[in-house]
Design a protein around this motif. Structure first.
Motif, PDB file in Angstrom:
ATOM      1  N   VAL A   8       0.792  -1.229   0.000  1.00 56.72           N
ATOM      2  CA  VAL A   8       0.000   0.000   0.000  1.00 56.72           C
ATOM      3  C   VAL A   8       0.828   1.286   0.000  1.00 56.72           C
ATOM      4  CG1 VAL A   8      -1.973  -1.124   1.104  1.00 56.72           C
ATOM      5  CG2 VAL A   8      -0.244  -0.003   2.520  1.00 56.72           C
ATOM      6  N   GLY A   9       2.108   1.185   0.294  1.00 57.34           N
ATOM      7  CA  GLY A   9       2.937   2.381   0.422  1.00 57.34           C
ATOM      8  C   GLY A   9       2.879   3.334  -0.760  1.00 57.34           C
ATOM      9  N   PRO A  10       3.044   2.839  -1.990  1.00 55.04           N
ATOM     10  CA  PRO A  10       3.006   3.762  -3.137  1.00 55.04           C
ATOM     11  C   PRO A  10       1.662   4.490  -3.286  1.00 55.04           C
ATOM     12  CG  PRO A  10       4.075   1.720  -3.759  1.00 55.04           C
ATOM     13  CD  PRO A  10       3.488   1.503  -2.386  1.00 55.04           C
ATOM     14  N   GLN A  11       0.563   3.807  -2.976  1.00 59.01           N
ATOM     15  CA  GLN A  11      -0.747   4.454  -3.083  1.00 59.01           C
ATOM     16  C   GLN A  11      -0.921   5.507  -1.991  1.00 59.01           C
ATOM     17  OE1 GLN A  11      -0.150   1.525  -5.271  1.00 59.01           O
ATOM     18  NE2 GLN A  11      -0.678   0.699  -3.276  1.00 59.01           N
ATOM     19  N   ILE A  12      -0.419   5.223  -0.808  1.00 60.97           N
ATOM     20  CA  ILE A  12      -0.499   6.207   0.277  1.00 60.97           C
ATOM     21  C   ILE A  12       0.255   7.465  -0.118  1.00 60.97           C
ATOM     22  CG2 ILE A  12       0.220   6.697   2.660  1.00 60.97           C
ATOM     23  CD1 ILE A  12      -0.386   3.662   3.202  1.00 60.97           C
ATOM     24  N   GLY A  34      -5.815   8.732  16.848  1.00 60.19           N
ATOM     25  CA  GLY A  34      -5.345   7.897  17.944  1.00 60.19           C
ATOM     26  C   GLY A  34      -4.104   7.067  17.674  1.00 60.19           C
ATOM     27  N   TRP A  35      -3.523   7.208  16.485  1.00 60.24           N
ATOM     28  CA  TRP A  35      -2.304   6.458  16.161  1.00 60.24           C
ATOM     29  C   TRP A  35      -1.131   7.418  16.233  1.00 60.24           C
ATOM     30  CZ3 TRP A  35      -0.855   4.659  10.573  1.00 60.24           C
ATOM     31  CH2 TRP A  35       0.331   3.915  10.615  1.00 60.24           C
ATOM     32  N   ASP A  36      -0.203   7.176  17.132  1.00 61.83           N
ATOM     33  CA  ASP A  36       0.950   8.051  17.309  1.00 61.83           C
ATOM     34  C   ASP A  36       1.989   7.762  16.220  1.00 61.83           C
ATOM     35  OD1 ASP A  36       2.651   9.948  18.342  1.00 61.83           O
ATOM     36  OD2 ASP A  36       3.416   8.646  19.926  1.00 61.83           O
ATOM     37  N   LEU A  37       1.710   8.215  15.016  1.00 55.52           N
ATOM     38  CA  LEU A  37       2.543   7.971  13.838  1.00 55.52           C
ATOM     39  C   LEU A  37       3.542   9.111  13.666  1.00 55.52           C
ATOM     40  CD1 LEU A  37       3.077   6.385  11.169  1.00 55.52           C
ATOM     41  CD2 LEU A  37       1.327   7.823  10.118  1.00 55.52           C
ATOM     42  N   SER A  38       4.797   8.760  13.476  1.00 53.20           N
ATOM     43  CA  SER A  38       5.825   9.776  13.228  1.00 53.20           C
ATOM     44  C   SER A  38       6.028   9.949  11.726  1.00 53.20           C
ATOM     45  CB  SER A  38       7.153   9.363  13.868  1.00 53.20           C
ATOM     46  OG  SER A  38       7.690   8.239  13.181  1.00 53.20           O
ATOM     47  N   ARG A  39       6.625  11.043  11.328  1.00 53.43           N
ATOM     48  CA  ARG A  39       6.947  11.280   9.928  1.00 53.43           C
ATOM     49  C   ARG A  39       7.891  10.195   9.424  1.00 53.43           C
ATOM     50  NH1 ARG A  39      10.442  11.837   6.422  1.00 53.43           N
ATOM     51  NH2 ARG A  39      12.044  11.819   7.995  1.00 53.43           N
ATOM     52  N   VAL A  52       2.416  -2.866   7.483  1.00 47.39           N
ATOM     53  CA  VAL A  52       1.304  -2.040   7.957  1.00 47.39           C
ATOM     54  C   VAL A  52       0.235  -2.963   8.539  1.00 47.39           C
ATOM     55  CG1 VAL A  52      -0.375  -0.271   7.334  1.00 47.39           C
ATOM     56  CG2 VAL A  52       1.775  -0.408   6.084  1.00 47.39           C
ATOM     57  N   ALA A  53      -0.138  -2.708   9.767  1.00 44.23           N
ATOM     58  CA  ALA A  53      -1.182  -3.499  10.427  1.00 44.23           C
ATOM     59  C   ALA A  53      -2.554  -3.087   9.908  1.00 44.23           C
ATOM     60  CB  ALA A  53      -1.109  -3.296  11.940  1.00 44.23           C
ATOM     61  N   ASP A  54      -3.541  -3.957  10.100  1.00 42.35           N
ATOM     62  CA  ASP A  54      -4.883  -3.665   9.602  1.00 42.35           C
ATOM     63  C   ASP A  54      -5.464  -2.406  10.238  1.00 42.35           C
ATOM     64  OD1 ASP A  54      -5.141  -4.903  12.092  1.00 42.35           O
ATOM     65  OD2 ASP A  54      -6.467  -6.498  11.379  1.00 42.35           O
ATOM     66  N   GLU A  56      -3.863   0.120  11.252  1.00 41.22           N
ATOM     67  CA  GLU A  56      -3.130   1.254  10.680  1.00 41.22           C
ATOM     68  C   GLU A  56      -3.682   1.610   9.305  1.00 41.22           C
ATOM     69  OE1 GLU A  56       1.135   0.448  12.947  1.00 41.22           O
ATOM     70  OE2 GLU A  56       0.831  -0.361  10.922  1.00 41.22           O
ATOM     71  N   LEU A  57      -4.063   0.600   8.523  1.00 46.10           N
ATOM     72  CA  LEU A  57      -4.696   0.862   7.224  1.00 46.10           C
ATOM     73  C   LEU A  57      -5.996   1.634   7.407  1.00 46.10           C
ATOM     74  CD1 LEU A  57      -4.173  -2.483   5.298  1.00 46.10           C
ATOM     75  CD2 LEU A  57      -3.115  -0.276   4.821  1.00 46.10           C
ATOM     76  N   LEU A  58      -6.782   1.230   8.391  1.00 45.57           N
ATOM     77  CA  LEU A  58      -8.029   1.939   8.671  1.00 45.57           C
ATOM     78  C   LEU A  58      -7.765   3.398   9.023  1.00 45.57           C
ATOM     79  CD1 LEU A  58      -9.856  -0.768  10.821  1.00 45.57           C
ATOM     80  CD2 LEU A  58     -10.360  -0.121   8.457  1.00 45.57           C
ATOM     81  N   CYS A  59      -6.772   3.615   9.860  1.00 46.42           N
ATOM     82  CA  CYS A  59      -6.433   4.971  10.275  1.00 46.42           C
ATOM     83  C   CYS A  59      -5.926   5.797   9.088  1.00 46.42           C
ATOM     84  CB  CYS A  59      -5.392   4.929  11.385  1.00 46.42           C
ATOM     85  SG  CYS A  59      -5.023   6.559  12.067  1.00 46.42           S
ATOM     86  N   LEU A  60      -5.075   5.216   8.261  1.00 50.45           N
ATOM     87  CA  LEU A  60      -4.563   5.932   7.089  1.00 50.45           C
ATOM     88  C   LEU A  60      -5.691   6.305   6.135  1.00 50.45           C
ATOM     89  CD1 LEU A  60      -1.319   3.872   6.560  1.00 50.45           C
ATOM     90  CD2 LEU A  60      -1.402   6.358   6.888  1.00 50.45           C
TER      91      LEU A  60
END
Length: 94
Positions: A8-12, A34-39, A52-54, A56-60
């Protein structure tokens, strides 16, 4: 990429660019969900260096304001990507 960790990285990255978002901006949106994601972690996801966890996909998807299906590669490319991915995985286990 020799051993991608996600599909999924390229699509993100593409969706983020289309929306005019920087990596820190998208990471901040994810933190609001609610996801403490860093740059840095986002960069690793976009370059397929991190799995990428499931959840995390929902959050993205929520942070990008797109349907979850929009995070996946085009349907016609998925079979080849999966064959390549699992082929590399099985060679690594030998």
């Amino acid at each position: 990429m020799k051993n991608p960790r996600n599909l999924v990285g390229p699509q993100i990255r593409r969706l983020r660019f289309q929306q005019g978002l920087t990596q820190p901006m998208l990471a901040a949106r994810c933190r609001r969900w609610g996801w403490d994601l860093s740059r840095e972690t986002l960069a690793k996801i976009e370059t397929q260096l991190r799995w990428v966890a499931d959840f995390e996909l929902l959050c993205l998807a929520k942070a990008l304001r797109v349907d979850q299906a929009d995070l996946w590669p085009a349907k016609d490319k998925v079979p080849k990507l999966l064959d390549d991915f699992f082929g590399r995985l099985s060679r690594g286990m030998q």
